[in-house]
Design a protein around this motif. Structure first.
Motif, PDB file in Angstrom:
ATOM      1  N   UNK A   1       0.845  -1.173   0.000  1.00  0.00           N
ATOM      2  CA  UNK A   1       0.000   0.000   0.000  1.00  0.00           C
ATOM      3  C   UNK A   1       0.891   1.237   0.000  1.00  0.00           C
ATOM      4  N   UNK A   2       0.579   2.204  -0.844  1.00  0.00           N
ATOM      5  CA  UNK A   2       1.335   3.449  -0.953  1.00  0.00           C
ATOM      6  C   UNK A   2       0.863   4.426   0.116  1.00  0.00           C
ATOM      7  N   UNK A   3       1.381   4.292   1.330  1.00  0.00           N
ATOM      8  CA  UNK A   3       0.899   5.151   2.401  1.00  0.00           C
ATOM      9  C   UNK A   3       1.943   6.168   2.847  1.00  0.00           C
ATOM     10  N   UNK A   4       3.008   6.374   2.069  1.00  0.00           N
ATOM     11  CA  UNK A   4       4.049   7.311   2.464  1.00  0.00           C
ATOM     12  C   UNK A   4       3.594   8.763   2.311  1.00  0.00           C
ATOM     13  N   UNK A   5       2.623   9.022   1.462  1.00  0.00           N
ATOM     14  CA  UNK A   5       2.098  10.368   1.228  1.00  0.00           C
ATOM     15  C   UNK A   5       0.586  10.327   1.418  1.00  0.00           C
ATOM     16  N   UNK A   7      -3.007  10.979   0.541  1.00  0.00           N
ATOM     17  CA  UNK A   7      -3.700  11.196  -0.722  1.00  0.00           C
ATOM     18  C   UNK A   7      -4.995  11.963  -0.450  1.00  0.00           C
ATOM     19  N   UNK A   8      -5.198  13.033  -1.214  1.00  0.00           N
ATOM     20  CA  UNK A   8      -6.398  13.844  -1.054  1.00  0.00           C
ATOM     21  C   UNK A   8      -7.324  13.648  -2.243  1.00  0.00           C
ATOM     22  N   UNK A   9      -8.605  13.648  -1.971  1.00  0.00           N
ATOM     23  CA  UNK A   9      -9.625  13.509  -3.000  1.00  0.00           C
ATOM     24  C   UNK A   9      -9.537  14.678  -3.976  1.00  0.00           C
ATOM     25  N   UNK A  15      -9.241  13.475   2.939  1.00  0.00           N
ATOM     26  CA  UNK A  15      -8.210  12.439   2.896  1.00  0.00           C
ATOM     27  C   UNK A  15      -8.812  11.120   2.401  1.00  0.00           C
ATOM     28  N   UNK A  16      -8.150  10.516   1.410  1.00  0.00           N
ATOM     29  CA  UNK A  16      -8.606   9.238   0.875  1.00  0.00           C
ATOM     30  C   UNK A  16      -8.247   8.103   1.821  1.00  0.00           C
ATOM     31  N   UNK A  17      -9.052   7.058   1.818  1.00  0.00           N
ATOM     32  CA  UNK A  17      -8.813   5.856   2.614  1.00  0.00           C
ATOM     33  C   UNK A  17      -8.512   4.696   1.662  1.00  0.00           C
ATOM     34  N   UNK A  18      -7.499   3.892   2.019  1.00  0.00           N
ATOM     35  CA  UNK A  18      -7.139   2.733   1.205  1.00  0.00           C
ATOM     36  C   UNK A  18      -8.266   1.710   1.255  1.00  0.00           C
ATOM     37  N   UNK A  48      -6.864   0.802  -5.001  1.00  0.00           N
ATOM     38  CA  UNK A  48      -8.152   1.487  -4.984  1.00  0.00           C
ATOM     39  C   UNK A  48      -8.225   2.317  -3.701  1.00  0.00           C
ATOM     40  N   UNK A  49      -8.472   3.615  -3.851  1.00  0.00           N
ATOM     41  CA  UNK A  49      -8.625   4.531  -2.723  1.00  0.00           C
ATOM     42  C   UNK A  49      -9.998   5.176  -2.828  1.00  0.00           C
ATOM     43  N   UNK A  50     -10.672   5.349  -1.710  1.00  0.00           N
ATOM     44  CA  UNK A  50     -12.026   5.910  -1.713  1.00  0.00           C
ATOM     45  C   UNK A  50     -12.093   7.105  -0.775  1.00  0.00           C
TER      46      UNK A  50
END
Length: 72
Positions: A1-5, A7-9, A15-18, A48-50
């Motif tokens: 999972x790319x969680x180092x940055x 992610x904004x909608x 903030x996006x959720x994985x 996929x991020x929501x």
């Protein structure tokens, strides 16, 4: 999972959720070859991020995935 940055909608800036990571089958079903096109084209690994606020779904290429030279 790319969680180092974070992610904004792109729609509402929340903030996006994985959600999940999955291989998506490329190609399409053909009349003559049927599903053979799926086997020949392969798959693409995607994250996929929501957005919990507006429910927009965004796709990301996972970190460490080889990118074509024209995108580097």
């Amino acid at each position: 999972m790319s969680d180092s940055v974070v992610k904004l909608c792109s729609n509402c800036r929340s903030e996006l959720k994985f959600l999940k990571r999955e291989n998506i089958q490329l190609g399409k079903h053909g009349f003559i070859l049927g599903d053979l096109a799926h086997l020949l084209t392969g798959a693409q690994d995607l994250e996929f991020w929501v957005c919990p606020n507006c429910r927009k779904l965004e796709f990301y290429v996972p970190e460490g995935t080889h990118m074509p030279e024209e995108l580097d």
